[in-house]
Write a protein that holds these residues in place. Structure first.
Motif, PDB file in Angstrom:
ATOM      1  N   LEU A  19      14.546 -99.013   5.952  1.00 50.85           N
ATOM      2  CA  LEU A  19      14.762-100.372   6.447  1.00 50.85           C
ATOM      3  C   LEU A  19      13.812-101.356   5.769  1.00 50.85           C
ATOM      4  O   LEU A  19      14.204-102.479   5.428  1.00 50.85           O
ATOM      5  CB  LEU A  19      14.579-100.408   7.966  1.00 50.85           C
ATOM      6  CG  LEU A  19      14.932-101.694   8.683  1.00 50.85           C
ATOM      7  CD1 LEU A  19      16.406-102.027   8.508  1.00 50.85           C
ATOM      8  CD2 LEU A  19      14.598-101.574  10.159  1.00 50.85           C
ATOM      9  N   LEU A  20      12.582-100.939   5.537  1.00 51.45           N
ATOM     10  CA  LEU A  20      11.631-101.792   4.825  1.00 51.45           C
ATOM     11  C   LEU A  20      12.108-102.060   3.400  1.00 51.45           C
ATOM     12  O   LEU A  20      12.077-103.201   2.934  1.00 51.45           O
ATOM     13  CB  LEU A  20      10.243-101.146   4.811  1.00 51.45           C
ATOM     14  CG  LEU A  20       9.166-101.926   4.050  1.00 51.45           C
ATOM     15  CD1 LEU A  20       8.849-103.227   4.758  1.00 51.45           C
ATOM     16  CD2 LEU A  20       7.918-101.078   3.892  1.00 51.45           C
ATOM     17  N   SER A  23      14.982-104.454   3.477  1.00 47.79           N
ATOM     18  CA  SER A  23      14.501-105.804   3.771  1.00 47.79           C
ATOM     19  C   SER A  23      13.914-106.467   2.539  1.00 47.79           C
ATOM     20  O   SER A  23      14.140-107.654   2.292  1.00 47.79           O
ATOM     21  CB  SER A  23      13.445-105.756   4.882  1.00 47.79           C
ATOM     22  OG  SER A  23      13.977-105.193   6.046  1.00 47.79           O
ATOM     23  N   VAL A  26      16.851-107.436   0.351  1.00 48.95           N
ATOM     24  CA  VAL A  26      17.525-108.626   0.880  1.00 48.95           C
ATOM     25  C   VAL A  26      16.692-109.871   0.590  1.00 48.95           C
ATOM     26  O   VAL A  26      17.235-110.913   0.227  1.00 48.95           O
ATOM     27  CB  VAL A  26      17.799-108.467   2.395  1.00 48.95           C
ATOM     28  CG1 VAL A  26      18.234-109.777   3.023  1.00 48.95           C
ATOM     29  CG2 VAL A  26      18.842-107.390   2.634  1.00 48.95           C
ATOM     30  N   LEU A  27      15.382-109.766   0.724  1.00 51.08           N
ATOM     31  CA  LEU A  27      14.514-110.904   0.437  1.00 51.08           C
ATOM     32  C   LEU A  27      14.612-111.304  -1.033  1.00 51.08           C
ATOM     33  O   LEU A  27      14.708-112.500  -1.355  1.00 51.08           O
ATOM     34  CB  LEU A  27      13.063-110.572   0.799  1.00 51.08           C
ATOM     35  CG  LEU A  27      12.044-111.682   0.568  1.00 51.08           C
ATOM     36  CD1 LEU A  27      12.372-112.910   1.402  1.00 51.08           C
ATOM     37  CD2 LEU A  27      10.644-111.185   0.877  1.00 51.08           C
ATOM     38  N   ALA A  50      15.659-112.779   5.900  1.00 50.17           N
ATOM     39  CA  ALA A  50      15.070-111.636   5.207  1.00 50.17           C
ATOM     40  C   ALA A  50      13.610-111.449   5.609  1.00 50.17           C
ATOM     41  O   ALA A  50      13.140-110.316   5.755  1.00 50.17           O
ATOM     42  CB  ALA A  50      15.197-111.815   3.699  1.00 50.17           C
ATOM     43  N   MET A  53      13.604-109.795   8.913  1.00 53.25           N
ATOM     44  CA  MET A  53      13.883-108.370   8.717  1.00 53.25           C
ATOM     45  C   MET A  53      12.645-107.631   8.222  1.00 53.25           C
ATOM     46  O   MET A  53      12.329-106.534   8.700  1.00 53.25           O
ATOM     47  CB  MET A  53      15.016-108.176   7.698  1.00 53.25           C
ATOM     48  CG  MET A  53      16.389-108.476   8.206  1.00 53.25           C
ATOM     49  SD  MET A  53      17.646-108.290   6.921  1.00 53.25           S
ATOM     50  CE  MET A  53      17.461-106.581   6.461  1.00 53.25           C
ATOM     51  N   LEU A  54      11.946-108.227   7.277  1.00 53.22           N
ATOM     52  CA  LEU A  54      10.761-107.605   6.698  1.00 53.22           C
ATOM     53  C   LEU A  54       9.661-107.429   7.742  1.00 53.22           C
ATOM     54  O   LEU A  54       9.067-106.353   7.865  1.00 53.22           O
ATOM     55  CB  LEU A  54      10.262-108.446   5.525  1.00 53.22           C
ATOM     56  CG  LEU A  54       9.122-107.886   4.704  1.00 53.22           C
ATOM     57  CD1 LEU A  54       9.552-106.613   3.987  1.00 53.22           C
ATOM     58  CD2 LEU A  54       8.656-108.916   3.700  1.00 53.22           C
ATOM     59  N   SER A  56      10.057-107.326  10.968  1.00 54.78           N
ATOM     60  CA  SER A  56      10.531-106.350  11.952  1.00 54.78           C
ATOM     61  C   SER A  56      10.367-104.922  11.448  1.00 54.78           C
ATOM     62  O   SER A  56       9.947-104.035  12.202  1.00 54.78           O
ATOM     63  CB  SER A  56      12.002-106.608  12.290  1.00 54.78           C
ATOM     64  OG  SER A  56      12.171-107.879  12.844  1.00 54.78           O
ATOM     65  N   ALA A  57      10.689-104.688  10.188  1.00 49.51           N
ATOM     66  CA  ALA A  57      10.535-103.357   9.607  1.00 49.51           C
ATOM     67  C   ALA A  57       9.068-102.948   9.593  1.00 49.51           C
ATOM     68  O   ALA A  57       8.731-101.796   9.921  1.00 49.51           O
ATOM     69  CB  ALA A  57      11.129-103.317   8.203  1.00 49.51           C
TER      70      ALA A  57
END
Length: 158
Positions: A19-20, A23, A26-27, A50, A53-54, A56-57
């Motif tokens: 997931l990291l 992320s 995506v960034l 993004a 997400m980052l 959160s990961a």
């Protein structure tokens, strides 16, 4: 007072790292939309998402840092087997394969034909062979989609 050790599910820490990586990807892609960070640019919202997400990961990785895997899992191979058994049940695999085929079929067949076939197949599978009622439900769903998008919203569906 004894401290209870929290456990993670099989494959959960690997998923956190994947997931990291996702992320970060995506960034990077969000940053490439406009090539810069300006508040009024087209890429500002995707970059913001993004970053969420980052963060959160990273929070997941930090929160799982002291958690241990189940003591019944003996090796990485056994953890993989437990993960596959828990998360790749037949109904999930059937739906996932059907969804991939459906997405590929939209390119060759029209939206309505491929959606009808996909919905009919999934309804028949998940309703355990009730063909007639599944076809009726599918026909009703396609009719609602047609009326909403083509007649009401006047949106072209491929």
């Amino acid at each position: 007072m004894s401290k209870k050790i929290e456990r993670v599910q099989a494959g959960e820490k690997v998923f956190d790292w994947l997931l990291l990586l996702l992320s970060i990807g995506v960034l990077i892609e969000a940053y490439r939309i406009d090539g810069g960070l300006r508040l009024n640019s087209a890429g500002s919202f995707p970059v913001g998402l993004a970053l969420v997400m980052l963060v959160s990961a990273l929070a997941l990785i930090v929160s799982h840092r002291y958690k241990r895997r189940d003591e019944r899992i003996h090796s990485a191979l056994h953890e993989l087997q437990v993960f596959l058994h828990e998360h790749f049940k037949p109904h999930i695999v059937v739906f996932s394969v059907g969804a991939v085929i459906y997405l590929a079929a939209i390119v060759w067949a029209s939206f309505y034909v491929s959606t009808f076939i996909f919905l009919a197949a999934m309804f028949i599978y998940f309703r355990q062979g009730r063909v007639v009622s599944s076809l009726i439900i599918t026909t009703a769903a396609i009719a609602v989609i047609y009326v909403l998008f083509t007649v009401v919203f006047r949106v072209y569906l491929p």
